[in-house]
Design an enzyme around this catalytic site. Structure first.
Site, PDB file in Angstrom:
ATOM      1  N   ASP A  29      -7.684   3.997  -2.257  1.00 44.36           N
ATOM      2  CA  ASP A  29      -8.677   4.134  -3.321  1.00 44.36           C
ATOM      3  C   ASP A  29      -9.905   5.008  -3.049  1.00 44.36           C
ATOM      4  O   ASP A  29     -10.171   5.948  -3.766  1.00 44.36           O
ATOM      5  CB  ASP A  29      -9.175   2.746  -3.736  1.00 44.36           C
ATOM      6  CG  ASP A  29      -8.031   1.788  -3.998  1.00 44.36           C
ATOM      7  OD1 ASP A  29      -6.866   2.230  -4.059  1.00 44.36           O
ATOM      8  OD2 ASP A  29      -8.295   0.586  -4.148  1.00 44.36           O
TER       9      ASP A  29
ATOM     10  N   GLU B 106      -6.114  -7.917   5.833  1.00 45.43           N
ATOM     11  CA  GLU B 106      -5.893  -6.824   4.879  1.00 45.43           C
ATOM     12  C   GLU B 106      -6.080  -5.476   5.596  1.00 45.43           C
ATOM     13  O   GLU B 106      -5.308  -4.562   5.436  1.00 45.43           O
ATOM     14  CB  GLU B 106      -6.890  -6.958   3.712  1.00 45.43           C
ATOM     15  CG  GLU B 106      -6.662  -5.997   2.560  1.00 45.43           C
ATOM     16  CD  GLU B 106      -7.645  -6.229   1.403  1.00 45.43           C
ATOM     17  OE1 GLU B 106      -8.574  -7.055   1.542  1.00 45.43           O
ATOM     18  OE2 GLU B 106      -7.477  -5.578   0.354  1.00 45.43           O
TER      19      GLU B 106
ATOM     20  N   LEU C 117       2.437  -2.821  -7.449  1.00 41.98           N
ATOM     21  CA  LEU C 117       3.672  -2.059  -7.231  1.00 41.98           C
ATOM     22  C   LEU C 117       3.975  -1.834  -5.749  1.00 41.98           C
ATOM     23  O   LEU C 117       5.005  -2.253  -5.247  1.00 41.98           O
ATOM     24  CB  LEU C 117       3.584  -0.723  -7.972  1.00 41.98           C
ATOM     25  CG  LEU C 117       4.845   0.142  -8.048  1.00 41.98           C
ATOM     26  CD1 LEU C 117       4.730   1.138  -9.205  1.00 41.98           C
ATOM     27  CD2 LEU C 117       5.193   0.908  -6.797  1.00 41.98           C
TER      28      LEU C 117
HETATM   29  C1  9WN Z   1      -6.781  -1.448  -6.851  1.00 41.28           C
HETATM   30  C2  9WN Z   1      -3.592  -4.690  -3.623  1.00 41.28           C
HETATM   31  C3  9WN Z   1      -4.277  -3.345  -3.721  1.00 41.28           C
HETATM   32  C4  9WN Z   1      -3.563  -2.265  -2.875  1.00 41.28           C
HETATM   33  C5  9WN Z   1      -4.376  -0.978  -2.773  1.00 41.28           C
HETATM   34  C6  9WN Z   1      -5.777  -1.340  -2.279  1.00 41.28           C
HETATM   35  C7  9WN Z   1      -6.423  -2.350  -3.222  1.00 41.28           C
HETATM   36  C8  9WN Z   1      -6.970  -2.405  -5.663  1.00 41.28           C
HETATM   37  C9  9WN Z   1      -8.403  -2.904  -5.598  1.00 41.28           C
HETATM   38  O1  9WN Z   1      -5.627  -3.513  -3.313  1.00 41.28           O
HETATM   39  O2  9WN Z   1      -6.582  -1.695  -4.486  1.00 41.28           O
HETATM   40  O3  9WN Z   1      -5.410  -1.177  -7.019  1.00 41.28           O
HETATM   41  O4  9WN Z   1      -8.806  -3.581  -6.521  1.00 41.28           O
HETATM   42  O5  9WN Z   1      -9.117  -2.574  -4.648  1.00 41.28           O
HETATM   43  O6  9WN Z   1      -6.560  -0.208  -2.151  1.00 41.28           O
HETATM   44  O7  9WN Z   1      -3.756  -0.070  -1.896  1.00 41.28           O
HETATM   45  O8  9WN Z   1      -2.312  -1.976  -3.424  1.00 41.28           O
HETATM   46  O9  9WN Z   1      -3.403  -5.056  -2.286  1.00 41.28           O
END
Ligand code: 9WN
Length: 439
Positions: free
Chosen positions: A164, A400, A34
């Site tokens: 997270d 990232e 999202l």
């Molecule tokens: C869980 C995709 C996402 C970001 C989040 C980041 C990381 C996911 C994960 O990656 O989260 O949603 O598996 O670690 O923390 O901010 O949207 O880039």
């Protein structure tokens, strides 16, 4: 500098395209997230507005639940090859069952404005398609995630915050008891997908056991917010989530006006939200914090989230000035010659320069703060951060996240939101100032 950034950023976004969407990266994240989608389309809107509009429309129509809820992941297939947890854990067709910071309102406005310049008719069609969906989502958040009408909506999972393993969640999570077997289960599920280098930076198996506990808690209750709200051990009024929701509501008002819709309900939300957000300010430290619904207490851990109310124009000019001093001082910027804000304060006991959201610099949240400085009229900070973020990307690449001490790129390379927001920074649009006039 601008041309070099734009060319490389577009190359990355193209490479990360799949199934009509742009993934966070081309290797690990097998779906369209999202808030990644929101940030990605903000950059794309400035290069290919028609495509950005098509993709957002399609994401919304495929991901949105009947009740209006927007999940944080739309997966590409029933089974993921690498990413964990996949659809089998979420138990909701091709989507996850939790949400993420609601950036799509101001993202949609960004697309609409670019599209209007090219094709007013297409822009109107886009508005007609996306506005009702976003409105329905926001209404659901206010009705079901803020039953007490505090003006602040709750999150039920650390992943809903987008940050997270932020230290802000340590205390609430510590109350969730997980057995050795649950930790083992989490470890085994992730075993094949993480190489040693990345694994040590990401949340621990203990964290994952708790993340899975919360997912199951919600899935077992059929993702029914009324059942979840009073019982779930993790119920937080997240300061970043609510600030972003405020800015997206401002954007929805502008869209309502353009589309000839009434905006009274949204104005009421904004009124309540402002009071709620102001209540998260802590005089003593000069920052804004989350509130734990269970204890009623502010979670006083210093992180980048403390600054995001700037993006919603909540702090007074005196508060904003003080916040800028804290951001550029020893607790955050530190000795780094570049003005970058680490995800967690250097003085926090859990700070670690490599540990995901416990120290590294992430572009999207730095972008929110930088645009917040812009909104507060703090031009020097805004300019300095824009310059240094672009320098970082040009020198180190589109990572990232980055080490806040050495500026080394970390996590996955060629990351989509880093590329798209670099486009927004390189083009230095006056767009966001327009959004700020509302509120
Ligand atoms: C869980 C995709 C996402 C970001 C989040 C980041 C990381 C996911 C994960 O990656 O989260 O949603 O598996 O670690 O923390 O901010 O949207 O880039």
């Amino acid at each position: 500098m601008e041309l070099k950034v734009l060319a490389k950023a577009q190359e990355i976004l193209k490479k990360n395209e799949k199934g009509g969407f742009i993934m966070p990266d081309a290797g690990y994240y097998e779906g369209a997230w999202l808030w990644d989608t929101g940030f990605i389309e903000i950059g794309e809107a400035q290069m290919h507005p028609e495509k950005a509009a098509e993709r957002l429309e399609s994401w919304l129509s495929q991901a949105q639940w009947k009740n209006g809820f927007l999940p944080h992941i739309l997966f590409f297939a029933q089974k993921t090859k690498k990413y964990f947890p996949g659809p089998d854990i979420w138990q909701h067709d091709l989507t996850s069952g939790i949400t993420q910071p609601p950036v799509l309102g101001f993202c949609a406005l960004r697309i609409y404005e670019s599209l209007k310049e090219k094709s007013p008719q297409k822009a109107r069609q886009f508005l007609k398609a996306v506005y009702p969906r976003l409105f329905k989502y926001h209404r659901l958040l206010f009705e079901e995630r803020d039953p007490e009408k505090s003006g602040l909506v709750s999150i039920f999972h650390p992943w809903e915050s987008g940050l997270d393993n932020s230290p802000r969640w340590e205390e609430a999570l510590s109350k969730i008891m997980v057995s050795d077997n649950q930790v083992k289960e989490a470890k085994n599920s992730r075993k094949d997908i993480l190489n040693k280098k990345t694994a040590s930076m990401r949340p621990t198996n203990q964290d994952y056991a708790r993340y899975l506990y919360l997912v199951r808690f919600m899935a077992e209750r059929g993702y029914d917010n009324q059942k979840i709200y009073p019982e779930i051990p993790f119920n937080i009024k997240d300061v970043l989530f609510n600030s972003v929701l405020y800015a997206s509501n401002e954007a929805l008002i502008l869209m309502a006006v353009e589309g000839g819709e009434k905006a009274e309900e949204i104005k009421n939300w904004l009124y309540r939200q402002r009071q709620g957000l102001e209540g998260l300010f802590d005089q003593e430290t000069g920052l804004y914090y989350d509130q734990d619904v269970k204890s009623g207490q502010l979670i006083k851990r210093k992180t980048i989230a403390c600054f995001v109310p700037l993006f919603a124009g909540i702090p007074s000019s005196g508060q904003a000035q003080k916040m800028a001093e804290i951001a550029s001082g020893p607790e955050f910027k530190g000795d780094n010659p570049l003005f970058l804000i680490p995800s967690t304060a250097r003085t926090d006991p859990s700070f670690h320069p490599l540990a995901y959201w416990r120290g590294p610099v992430w572009l999207p949240v730095n972008w929110l703060v930088l645009r917040g400085f812009e909104r507060a009229g703090l031009a020097a900070e805004d300019k300095e951060m824009t310059k240094t973020l672009l320098q970082l990307i040009l020198k180190k690449g589109f990572w990232e996240y980055y080490n806040p001490d050495t500026n080394k790129g970390l996590g996955r390379a060629d990351f989509s939101w880093t590329a798209s927001l670099a486009i927004d920074l390189a083009k230095e649009p006056n767009f966001w100032k327009k959004l700020w006039r509302v509120g």
